[in-house]
Design a protein around this motif. Structure first.
Motif, short mmCIF file in Angstrom:
data_model
loop_
_atom_site.label_atom_id
_atom_site.label_comp_id
_atom_site.label_asym_id
_atom_site.label_seq_id
_atom_site.Cartn_x
_atom_site.Cartn_y
_atom_site.Cartn_z
N ILE A 22 0.84 -1.20 0.00
CA ILE A 22 0.00 0.00 0.00
C ILE A 22 0.87 1.25 0.00
O ILE A 22 0.61 2.21 -0.73
CB ILE A 22 -0.96 0.00 1.20
N GLU A 23 1.92 1.24 0.82
CA GLU A 23 2.82 2.38 0.92
C GLU A 23 3.47 2.70 -0.42
O GLU A 23 3.69 3.86 -0.77
CB GLU A 23 3.88 2.08 1.97
N ALA A 24 3.77 1.68 -1.21
CA ALA A 24 4.45 1.86 -2.49
C ALA A 24 3.57 2.57 -3.53
O ALA A 24 4.10 3.18 -4.45
CB ALA A 24 4.90 0.51 -3.04
N ILE A 25 2.26 2.51 -3.37
CA ILE A 25 1.39 3.07 -4.40
C ILE A 25 0.65 4.34 -3.98
O ILE A 25 -0.14 4.86 -4.76
CB ILE A 25 0.36 2.03 -4.89
N THR A 26 0.90 4.83 -2.77
CA THR A 26 0.17 6.02 -2.33
C THR A 26 1.10 7.20 -2.08
O THR A 26 2.26 7.03 -1.73
CB THR A 26 -0.67 5.74 -1.07
N ASP A 27 0.56 8.38 -2.30
CA ASP A 27 1.25 9.63 -2.00
C ASP A 27 0.51 10.41 -0.92
O ASP A 27 0.97 11.47 -0.50
CB ASP A 27 1.37 10.50 -3.25
N ASP A 28 -0.61 9.88 -0.49
CA ASP A 28 -1.46 10.56 0.50
C ASP A 28 -0.78 10.55 1.87
O ASP A 28 -0.52 9.49 2.44
CB ASP A 28 -2.82 9.86 0.56
N GLU A 29 -0.52 11.72 2.41
CA GLU A 29 0.18 11.83 3.70
C GLU A 29 -0.60 11.22 4.85
O GLU A 29 -0.02 10.64 5.76
CB GLU A 29 0.50 13.30 4.00
N LYS A 30 -1.92 11.32 4.81
CA LYS A 30 -2.74 10.72 5.87
C LYS A 30 -2.61 9.20 5.86
O LYS A 30 -2.51 8.57 6.91
CB LYS A 30 -4.20 11.12 5.72
N VAL A 31 -2.61 8.63 4.67
CA VAL A 31 -2.46 7.19 4.55
C VAL A 31 -1.07 6.76 5.01
O VAL A 31 -0.93 5.77 5.75
CB VAL A 31 -2.72 6.72 3.10
N LEU A 32 -0.04 7.48 4.62
CA LEU A 32 1.33 7.14 5.02
C LEU A 32 1.50 7.24 6.54
O LEU A 32 2.18 6.41 7.15
CB LEU A 32 2.33 8.05 4.31
N LYS A 33 0.86 8.22 7.14
CA LYS A 33 0.93 8.37 8.60
C LYS A 33 0.25 7.19 9.29
O LYS A 33 0.78 6.64 10.26
CB LYS A 33 0.26 9.68 9.01
N GLN A 34 -0.90 6.77 8.77
CA GLN A 34 -1.60 5.63 9.35
C GLN A 34 -0.80 4.33 9.15
O GLN A 34 -0.76 3.48 10.05
CB GLN A 34 -3.00 5.49 8.76
N ILE A 35 -0.17 4.18 8.02
CA ILE A 35 0.67 3.01 7.76
C ILE A 35 1.79 2.94 8.79
O ILE A 35 2.10 1.87 9.32
CB ILE A 35 1.24 3.03 6.32
N ALA A 36 2.41 4.08 9.10
CA ALA A 36 3.49 4.11 10.09
C ALA A 36 2.98 3.67 11.47
O ALA A 36 3.67 2.92 12.18
CB ALA A 36 4.09 5.51 10.15
N ILE A 37 1.78 4.11 11.82
CA ILE A 37 1.19 3.71 13.11
C ILE A 37 0.96 2.20 13.13
O ILE A 37 1.31 1.51 14.09
CB ILE A 37 -0.12 4.47 13.35
N GLU A 38 0.35 1.69 12.06
CA GLU A 38 0.06 0.25 11.99
C GLU A 38 1.35 -0.57 12.02
O GLU A 38 1.43 -1.61 12.69
CB GLU A 38 -0.73 -0.07 10.72
N ARG A 39 2.39 -0.10 11.33
CA ARG A 39 3.67 -0.81 11.29
C ARG A 39 4.28 -0.90 12.70
O ARG A 39 4.76 -1.96 13.10
CB ARG A 39 4.64 -0.10 10.35
N ARG A 40 4.22 0.19 13.44
CA ARG A 40 4.76 0.17 14.82
C ARG A 40 4.00 -0.83 15.69
O ARG A 40 4.61 -1.55 16.49
CB ARG A 40 4.70 1.56 15.44
N GLN A 41 2.69 -0.88 15.54
CA GLN A 41 1.89 -1.81 16.33
C GLN A 41 2.22 -3.26 15.99
O GLN A 41 2.35 -4.10 16.87
CB GLN A 41 0.41 -1.54 16.13
N ILE A 42 2.37 -3.55 14.71
CA ILE A 42 2.70 -4.91 14.28
C ILE A 42 4.10 -5.29 14.75
O ILE A 42 4.33 -6.40 15.27
CB ILE A 42 2.57 -5.05 12.75
#
Length: 54
Positions: A22-42
């Motif tokens: 998902i991170e590879a195909i998006t430029d949306d800062e909100k999405v990238l921020k949420q991905i970072a949160i999810e990654r830390r939790q995992i």
């Protein structure tokens, strides 16, 4: 619920792979921020000490 630690860790690595795709195909800062949160939790679950399964 996974049967053993290897299967549980495999599921967590699969989740990380999904986030990377998902991170590879998006430029949306909100999405990238949420991905970072999810990654830390995992990663917290994946690298916790002591491990989830003993």
């Amino acid at each position: 619920m996974p049967i053993n630690e290897k299967e549980y860790n495999g599921n967590l690595f699969d989740q990380l792979s999904i986030l990377e795709r998902i991170e590879a195909i998006t430029d949306d800062e909100k999405v990238l921020k949420q991905i970072a949160i999810e990654r830390r939790q995992i990663e917290r679950k994946l690298y916790q000490s002591p491990p989830y399964f003993l």
